[in-house]
Design a protein around this motif. Structure first.
Motif, PDB file in Angstrom:
ATOM      1  N   SER A  15       0.662  -1.144  -0.122  1.00 26.85           N
ATOM      2  CA  SER A  15      -0.070   0.100   0.035  1.00 26.85           C
ATOM      3  C   SER A  15       0.929   1.199   0.116  1.00 26.85           C
ATOM      4  O   SER A  15       0.145   2.525  -0.549  1.00 26.85           O
ATOM      5  N   THR A  16       2.122   1.215   0.588  1.00 23.70           N
ATOM      6  CA  THR A  16       3.146   2.093   0.406  1.00 23.70           C
ATOM      7  C   THR A  16       3.537   2.589  -1.132  1.00 23.70           C
ATOM      8  O   THR A  16       4.272   3.769  -1.106  1.00 23.70           O
ATOM      9  N   LEU A  17       3.601   1.685  -1.887  1.00 24.98           N
ATOM     10  CA  LEU A  17       3.794   1.647  -3.313  1.00 24.98           C
ATOM     11  C   LEU A  17       2.865   2.012  -4.367  1.00 24.98           C
ATOM     12  O   LEU A  17       3.325   2.680  -5.389  1.00 24.98           O
ATOM     13  N   TRP A  18       1.935   1.416  -3.855  1.00 23.95           N
ATOM     14  CA  TRP A  18       0.588   1.820  -4.993  1.00 23.95           C
ATOM     15  C   TRP A  18       0.085   3.270  -4.906  1.00 23.95           C
ATOM     16  O   TRP A  18       0.212   4.036  -3.845  1.00 23.95           O
ATOM     17  N   LYS A  19      -0.379   3.563  -5.820  1.00 19.74           N
ATOM     18  CA  LYS A  19      -1.034   5.086  -6.064  1.00 19.74           C
ATOM     19  C   LYS A  19      -2.345   4.819  -5.350  1.00 19.74           C
ATOM     20  O   LYS A  19      -2.913   3.822  -5.278  1.00 19.74           O
ATOM     21  N   THR A  20      -2.886   5.943  -4.787  1.00 25.24           N
ATOM     22  CA  THR A  20      -4.063   5.918  -4.073  1.00 25.24           C
ATOM     23  C   THR A  20      -5.273   5.290  -5.164  1.00 25.24           C
ATOM     24  O   THR A  20      -5.144   6.003  -6.289  1.00 25.24           O
ATOM     25  N   SER A  21      -5.998   4.334  -4.381  1.00 24.92           N
ATOM     26  CA  SER A  21      -7.000   3.780  -5.426  1.00 24.92           C
ATOM     27  C   SER A  21      -8.033   4.719  -5.929  1.00 24.92           C
ATOM     28  O   SER A  21      -8.524   5.611  -5.255  1.00 24.92           O
ATOM     29  N   PRO A  22      -8.466   4.719  -6.993  1.00 21.14           N
ATOM     30  CA  PRO A  22      -9.434   5.695  -7.575  1.00 21.14           C
ATOM     31  C   PRO A  22     -11.229   5.109  -7.206  1.00 21.14           C
ATOM     32  O   PRO A  22     -12.105   5.772  -7.501  1.00 21.14           O
ATOM     33  N   PHE A  23     -11.088   3.720  -6.425  1.00 20.37           N
ATOM     34  CA  PHE A  23     -12.201   3.305  -6.150  1.00 20.37           C
ATOM     35  C   PHE A  23     -12.412   3.504  -4.600  1.00 20.37           C
ATOM     36  O   PHE A  23     -11.501   3.003  -3.967  1.00 20.37           O
ATOM     37  N   SER A  24     -13.524   3.638  -3.967  1.00 21.05           N
ATOM     38  CA  SER A  24     -13.726   3.559  -2.645  1.00 21.05           C
ATOM     39  C   SER A  24     -14.419   2.115  -2.373  1.00 21.05           C
ATOM     40  O   SER A  24     -14.880   1.516  -3.302  1.00 21.05           O
ATOM     41  N   VAL A  25     -14.331   1.631  -1.283  1.00 15.87           N
ATOM     42  CA  VAL A  25     -14.477   0.091  -0.737  1.00 15.87           C
ATOM     43  C   VAL A  25     -16.031   0.056  -0.295  1.00 15.87           C
ATOM     44  O   VAL A  25     -16.176   0.943   0.804  1.00 15.87           O
ATOM     45  N   ALA A  26     -16.770  -0.617  -0.827  1.00 15.08           N
ATOM     46  CA  ALA A  26     -18.174  -0.725  -0.194  1.00 15.08           C
ATOM     47  C   ALA A  26     -18.183  -1.163   1.183  1.00 15.08           C
ATOM     48  O   ALA A  26     -17.867  -2.218   1.330  1.00 15.08           O
ATOM     49  N   PRO A  27     -19.033  -0.518   2.092  1.00 15.01           N
ATOM     50  CA  PRO A  27     -19.014  -1.080   3.385  1.00 15.01           C
ATOM     51  C   PRO A  27     -19.545  -2.650   3.311  1.00 15.01           C
ATOM     52  O   PRO A  27     -19.334  -3.415   4.185  1.00 15.01           O
ATOM     53  N   TYR A  28     -20.482  -2.891   2.423  1.00 18.44           N
ATOM     54  CA  TYR A  28     -21.050  -3.947   2.323  1.00 18.44           C
ATOM     55  C   TYR A  28     -20.048  -5.136   2.080  1.00 18.44           C
ATOM     56  O   TYR A  28     -20.004  -6.307   2.650  1.00 18.44           O
ATOM     57  N   LEU A  29     -19.176  -4.768   1.053  1.00 16.05           N
ATOM     58  CA  LEU A  29     -17.941  -5.625   0.673  1.00 16.05           C
ATOM     59  C   LEU A  29     -17.294  -5.985   1.850  1.00 16.05           C
ATOM     60  O   LEU A  29     -16.804  -7.169   2.231  1.00 16.05           O
ATOM     61  N   VAL A  30     -16.849  -5.109   2.629  1.00 16.71           N
ATOM     62  CA  VAL A  30     -16.066  -5.370   3.943  1.00 16.71           C
ATOM     63  C   VAL A  30     -16.731  -6.197   4.926  1.00 16.71           C
ATOM     64  O   VAL A  30     -16.212  -7.208   5.282  1.00 16.71           O
ATOM     65  N   ARG A  31     -18.177  -5.950   4.781  1.00 15.36           N
ATOM     66  CA  ARG A  31     -18.689  -6.952   5.839  1.00 15.36           C
ATOM     67  C   ARG A  31     -18.774  -8.320   5.235  1.00 15.36           C
ATOM     68  O   ARG A  31     -18.702  -9.495   5.888  1.00 15.36           O
ATOM     69  N   ARG A  32     -19.092  -8.514   4.031  1.00 13.42           N
ATOM     70  CA  ARG A  32     -19.172  -9.950   3.484  1.00 13.42           C
ATOM     71  C   ARG A  32     -17.832 -10.628   3.457  1.00 13.42           C
ATOM     72  O   ARG A  32     -17.533 -11.748   3.657  1.00 13.42           O
TER      73      ARG A  32
END
Length: 556
Positions: free
Chosen positions: A102-119
């Motif tokens: 994560s320190t080498l990747w550029k910032t993701s253009p996509f936000s993570v859906a809370p529902y995906l995190v829960r699943r």
């Protein structure tokens, strides 16, 4: 005294500490506020000092104060990739890539859906409950050996078998995991010798590796008698068995291979998946990114919409969640990045995959197409043909930019061409600023050796190195390139197929609208309604055809 609440000594001490800290800040801030009144022309500097004093008061957490809330920094949040990664891994040295990438990747253009995190957290809990070395797994394995299909919702499995090269394997494994999320199955990964240690375990407190004594992991192909399609055609299974799971065989094999750009019939129809869902054990083998086909099935659509509001983020997020290079492959990537790429102002990745259909093209033809792509889109600076530089101009601050070019190819000729150009000639940006172009190639194995662990480790390291670049040029049809730019969240510049008659591509490269991989194989449409347009792009607004594979499908 009576009626006066007693204050415990430790609470009184905490109160005195807070008062003391507040007084200390007041002594710092009050003079600064008075200075701001009388030194208006330096107000900005005074404001900065005031903010700094405020941060010092607010940010540290007093370890002796149990009432103080933990402070979570932006970096700590990013280490978990917006919540994708579980916080329950405690031995970071066992898998350094999990948090260091994560320190080498550029910032993701996509936000993570809370529902995906829960699943994902729900899946991890289920995998811990049903995974290898658990009582439930042993019970399910015993039922499998007995030849019975136990059915039911408790601990069901999909066993993934590898096929083709590393890019194909990563795409098909991510697709299999998505299928498991949708159907409540546990993924078990068959790890042949060439994949040992290639990836870290993605789920905390358990393993996704198929136990070595599992009996059904070899000899499967499209014509296998255990194949779902063959069992259906031979009347071994029937659609009316959906309500009688005990009558089904002990397991089913699902073959999802790109054969003439088609999957087999009966692989992505809802009535077939209703029946497949009744098998406790499924063995699956694929060389394709069949996740796209899951979006064609109405039964899965609502759940997929909740997990991925942005359809272009599917592999980007699942790939970052699942795939963490083991320490050997990660060490290669990290050392190369630190030694050659980290100090550059910009990084360009160029991935060249010469497939079987391209072997007849001369090297000069492909090389010229790469140069035309980078020239037309300003990806590389123009040569000035000035071999002399002014004295003392070597790396003057703010006068010379450094651009690192990472060439990833089995062949060395493309590196040689670019390196020779920029070694022999100076270069300048469109504004006239001098640019030093450094060209690097980590390896050139000449031939793909999928059965070699060392080869796969180098390939995985180079996939991640490409994903750390600011821009990437990839070869059309290449699953290796798909994985790299999708992990990065970058829309690549894709080299278009050459015209055989002209030995040249009309457009050197095109930029897709999506970072998603292309699914080369179309699903069968034998279950679509008669008279319905068979092109799903017409019906689904989040699908499009791929720039490099015109008949293929891509989420966007």
């Amino acid at each position: 005294m009576e009626g006066v609440p007693r204050v415990p000594p430790e609470a009184a001490e905490r109160r005195r500490c807070r008062i003391g800290a507040a007084m200390a800040v007041l002594l710092v801030v009050l003079p600064l506020m008075l200075m701001r009144v009388f030194l208006g022309d330096q107000a900005d500097s005074i404001d900065a000092l005031l903010r700094q004093a405020h941060v010092k008061q607010q940010s540290p957490r007093n370890a002796s104060d149990p009432e103080a809330a933990p402070v979570r920094t932006e970096h700590e949040h990013d280490r978990l990739l917006g919540g994708l990664l579980s916080p329950d891994f405690h031995d970071e040295q066992a898998c350094r890539s999990r948090y260091e990438a994560s320190t080498l990747w550029k910032t993701s253009p996509f936000s993570v859906a809370p529902y995906l995190v829960r699943r994902l957290r729900q899946y991890e809990a289920n995998h811990s409950r049903c995974g290898p070395r658990t009582a439930r797994y042993r019970e399910a394995a015993a039922q499998l050996q007995s030849g019975r299909n136990a059915g039911g919702a408790d601990c069901r499995y999909v066993v993934w078998l590898p096929m083709q090269g590393l890019g194909n394997r990563m795409l098909s494994l991510a697709s299999t995991f998505l299928y498991a999320l949708l159907t409540g199955r546990v993924v078990l990964v068959h790890q042949p010798p060439e994949m040992e240690g290639l990836f870290c375990e993605p789920f905390p407190g358990t393993s996704w590796l198929l136990p070595p004594d599992f009996p059904y992991k070899d000899g499967f192909w499209s014509g296998s008698k255990e194949s779902y399609v063959n069992m259906l055609e031979n009347n071994v299974v029937r659609y009316d068995m959906v309500n009688n799971a005990s009558a089904l065989p002990a397991y089913v094999y699902l073959h999802l291979e790109n054969t003439r750009f088609r999957f087999q019939n009966h692989t992505f129809c809802e009535e077939d998946h209703l029946l497949l869902d009744k098998f406790k054990w499924m063995v699956l083998s694929s060389d394709s990114y069949f996740a796209v086909a899951l979006f064609l099935m109405p039964a899965y659509r609502e759940e997929l919409d909740r997990m991925f509001p942005a359809k272009g983020a599917v592999f980007h997020q699942l790939g970052r969640y699942l795939f963490h290079p083991g320490n050997r492959a990660w060490g290669m990537a990290q050392r190369f990045f630190a030694g050659y790429l980290a100090g550059a102002n910009e990084r360009l990745g160029v991935q060249v995959r010469v497939g079987p259909y391209q072997l007849a093209f001369p090297f000069e033809v492909m090389s010229e197409q790469i140069l035309r792509c980078t020239r037309e889109h300003g990806l590389l600076p123009q040569l000035t043909h000035n071999t002399e530089r002014a004295a003392g101009s070597v790396r003057l601050a703010n006068s010379i930019a450094v651009k690192a070019v990472l060439v990833v190819s089995l062949k060395p000729e493309y590196y040689d061409k670019l390196h020779g150009m920029y070694y022999s000639n100076a270069a300048a940006s469109s504004t006239g600023q001098e640019v030093v172009v450094s060209v690097y190639q980590p390896s050139h194995d000449e031939d793909q050796r999928t059965d070699s662990r060392a080869h796969n480790e180098r390939a995985l390291a180079e996939i991640y190195l490409l994903s750390f670049c600011d821009e990437v040029v990839t070869t059309g049809w290449s699953t290796f390139g798909y994985v790299a730019h999708s992990l990065a969240g970058l829309r690549p510049w894709v080299l278009t197929p050459l015209d055989w008659t002209k030995m040249k591509a009309e457009n050197a490269c095109v930029r897709p609208e999506s970072v998603e991989p292309c699914m080369h194989s179309l699903p069968s449409f034998d279950c679509w309604r008669s008279g319905q347009d068979l092109d799903p792009v017409v019906h689904l607004p989040f699908l499009r055809h791929c720039e490099d594979v015109p008949a293929g499908l891509q989420l966007f």
